[in-house]
Design an enzyme around this catalytic site. Structure first.
Site, PDB file in Angstrom:
ATOM      1  N   ASP A 131       0.830  -1.199   0.000  1.00  0.00           N
ATOM      2  CA  ASP A 131       0.000   0.000   0.000  1.00  0.00           C
ATOM      3  C   ASP A 131       0.868   1.253   0.000  1.00  0.00           C
ATOM      4  O   ASP A 131       1.820   1.366   0.773  1.00  0.00           O
ATOM      5  CB  ASP A 131      -0.888   0.010   1.249  1.00  0.00           C
ATOM      6  CG  ASP A 131      -1.762   1.257   1.314  1.00  0.00           C
ATOM      7  OD1 ASP A 131      -2.792   1.288   0.619  1.00  0.00           O
ATOM      8  OD2 ASP A 131      -1.406   2.199   2.054  1.00  0.00           O
TER       9      ASP A 131
ATOM     10  N   GLN B 257      -9.988   2.384   4.408  1.00  0.00           N
ATOM     11  CA  GLN B 257      -8.698   2.335   5.102  1.00  0.00           C
ATOM     12  C   GLN B 257      -8.701   3.342   6.256  1.00  0.00           C
ATOM     13  O   GLN B 257      -8.366   4.510   6.071  1.00  0.00           O
ATOM     14  CB  GLN B 257      -7.537   2.622   4.137  1.00  0.00           C
ATOM     15  CG  GLN B 257      -6.189   2.369   4.782  1.00  0.00           C
ATOM     16  CD  GLN B 257      -5.027   2.551   3.815  1.00  0.00           C
ATOM     17  OE1 GLN B 257      -4.085   3.288   4.100  1.00  0.00           O
ATOM     18  NE2 GLN B 257      -5.073   1.897   2.675  1.00  0.00           N
TER      19      GLN B 257
ATOM     20  N   TYR C 213       2.505  10.493  -0.612  1.00  0.00           N
ATOM     21  CA  TYR C 213       3.617  10.126   0.267  1.00  0.00           C
ATOM     22  C   TYR C 213       4.940  10.598  -0.331  1.00  0.00           C
ATOM     23  O   TYR C 213       5.309  10.200  -1.446  1.00  0.00           O
ATOM     24  CB  TYR C 213       3.678   8.613   0.485  1.00  0.00           C
ATOM     25  CG  TYR C 213       2.482   8.006   1.194  1.00  0.00           C
ATOM     26  CD1 TYR C 213       1.554   8.787   1.883  1.00  0.00           C
ATOM     27  CD2 TYR C 213       2.277   6.633   1.185  1.00  0.00           C
ATOM     28  CE1 TYR C 213       0.469   8.240   2.530  1.00  0.00           C
ATOM     29  CE2 TYR C 213       1.182   6.055   1.838  1.00  0.00           C
ATOM     30  CZ  TYR C 213       0.285   6.870   2.503  1.00  0.00           C
ATOM     31  OH  TYR C 213      -0.797   6.301   3.137  1.00  0.00           O
TER      32      TYR C 213
ATOM     33  N   TRP D 285      -4.706   1.105   9.212  1.00  0.00           N
ATOM     34  CA  TRP D 285      -3.356   1.645   9.365  1.00  0.00           C
ATOM     35  C   TRP D 285      -3.086   1.991  10.825  1.00  0.00           C
ATOM     36  O   TRP D 285      -3.999   2.178  11.614  1.00  0.00           O
ATOM     37  CB  TRP D 285      -3.121   2.856   8.459  1.00  0.00           C
ATOM     38  CG  TRP D 285      -4.005   4.057   8.607  1.00  0.00           C
ATOM     39  CD1 TRP D 285      -5.212   4.279   8.015  1.00  0.00           C
ATOM     40  CD2 TRP D 285      -3.725   5.239   9.374  1.00  0.00           C
ATOM     41  NE1 TRP D 285      -5.712   5.509   8.359  1.00  0.00           N
ATOM     42  CE2 TRP D 285      -4.820   6.126   9.193  1.00  0.00           C
ATOM     43  CE3 TRP D 285      -2.662   5.641  10.186  1.00  0.00           C
ATOM     44  CZ2 TRP D 285      -4.868   7.379   9.791  1.00  0.00           C
ATOM     45  CZ3 TRP D 285      -2.718   6.892  10.788  1.00  0.00           C
ATOM     46  CH2 TRP D 285      -3.809   7.746  10.585  1.00  0.00           C
TER      47      TRP D 285
END
Length: 334
Positions: free
Chosen positions: A49, A177, A54, A205
């Protein structure tokens, strides 16, 4: 490694997903990041993932290079869209059709693949009509650029609305998520029941609460040098809510419970989230390859009811449970 179906689909993912949020492309060198990915593969992890936001797209590039020579059909590659990328201009973020269609092409290029298995709305976008967002996702699925669609940190109501539109448009919304751990249980009251009703799984997460549940932070003592709590670039802001003595003391009470179960503290934390039947996979990260094996050992672990009760007695009263904590930014950053 054990595998679970993702949502109401025939698609399986590994119980442990390797994520490269706070590390790859920003905190660790690319060769170390590649070693971490190799360690994940060697440990049986097949699900990876990432997100375009990011390290401002660098994390996707690192992951794509690390997976380049693997058999694509044996992997499940996830990425996300919403956060600001590039020069962070007015259309460089959000869930508009323009940003989604441009972002999927950029993600595929960086990941060096023709498709992603799961494309996720990283947050809910209040500035874009939901119909516009879901139509763009439907088109991406029809183009073969994504096999399935998921979301991240959506409320129960948002999930219901998105799921209804996905069915009208002929594709599957199969996952959410959210953050979830022994200390962060806000999805349990509303999001999980709605997801079970809709056939949506959780890919969670921070199962170790940004590392607090590892037990390395002690009440009344400064955080260890080099830990996340001391790293302004690596999540110190996120972890500070748990750096209270009452929380850290409660976490220390988990040590004998973990020992009795034959698990390390990180393994207990990851195994705990996997006891929730609506959780398909727990995302773990690593800044060193040797960290992977410890987390992977949590796959397939069954915690007995008496162990779960001891955990609740030790740390349950300290957990955040307010469903209102599931939220997306009220406005875009740019």
């Amino acid at each position: 490694m054990e595998f679970r179906y993702l949502g109401n689909s025939g698609f399986k993912v590994s119980e442990i997903t390797f994520g490269n949020w706070l590390t790859h492309g920003s905190q660790v060198e690319n060769d170390v990041a590649t070693q971490c990915v190799r360690a994940a593969l060697d440990a049986g992890i097949s699900t990876f993932d990432t997100a375009d936001v990011y390290a401002n797209t660098a994390a996707e590039t690192v992951l794509g290079a690390a997976l380049k020579n693997e058999r694509r059909e044996s992997l499940e590659i996830f990425t996300k869209v919403y956060g600001p990328t590039g020069p962070k201009g007015k259309n460089d973020l959000g869930l508009s059709r323009k940003h989604i269609m441009e972002s999927i092409n950029g993600s595929l290029r960086r990941l060096q693949t023709d498709y992603v298995d799961l494309y996720q709305a990283h947050r809910y976008d209040f500035e874009t009509p939901l119909e516009e967002t879901m139509q763009a996702f439907a088109d991406i699925v029809r183009q073969g650029k994504a096999l399935y669609i998921g979301v991240s940190e959506w409320t129960a109501e948002q999930l219901r609305e998105g799921h209804a539109l996905s069915r009208e448009l002929g594709f599957q919304l199969i996952s959410n998520q959210p953050q979830y751990s022994m200390l962060w249980r806000v999805i349990e009251a509303e999001v999980v029941p709605a997801s079970e009703e809709l056939g949506v799984s959780q890919i969670v997460w921070s199962p170790m609460a940004q590392g607090v549940l590892s037990g390395k932070y002690l009440p009344g003592q400064p955080a260890p040098e080099g830990s996340r709590a001391t790293d302004e670039k690596g999540g110190a802001k996120m972890i500070e809510r748990w750096m209270r003595d009452d929380v850290l003391a409660g976490v220390q009470e988990l040590k004998p419970i973990a020992e009795e179960a034959g698990l390390s503290m990180p393994q207990l934390a990851v195994a705990w989230v996997l006891q929730n039947p609506n959780v398909a996979s727990a995302i773990v990260g690593a800044s060193r390859p040797e960290q992977i094996a410890d987390s992977v050992a949590a796959a397939g672990v069954k915690l007995e009811p008496e162990v779960l009760k001891k955990i609740d007695d030790a740390i349950g009263p300290l957990a955040e449970r307010d469903p209102a904590q599931t939220k997306s930014p009220a406005a875009r950053e740019a």
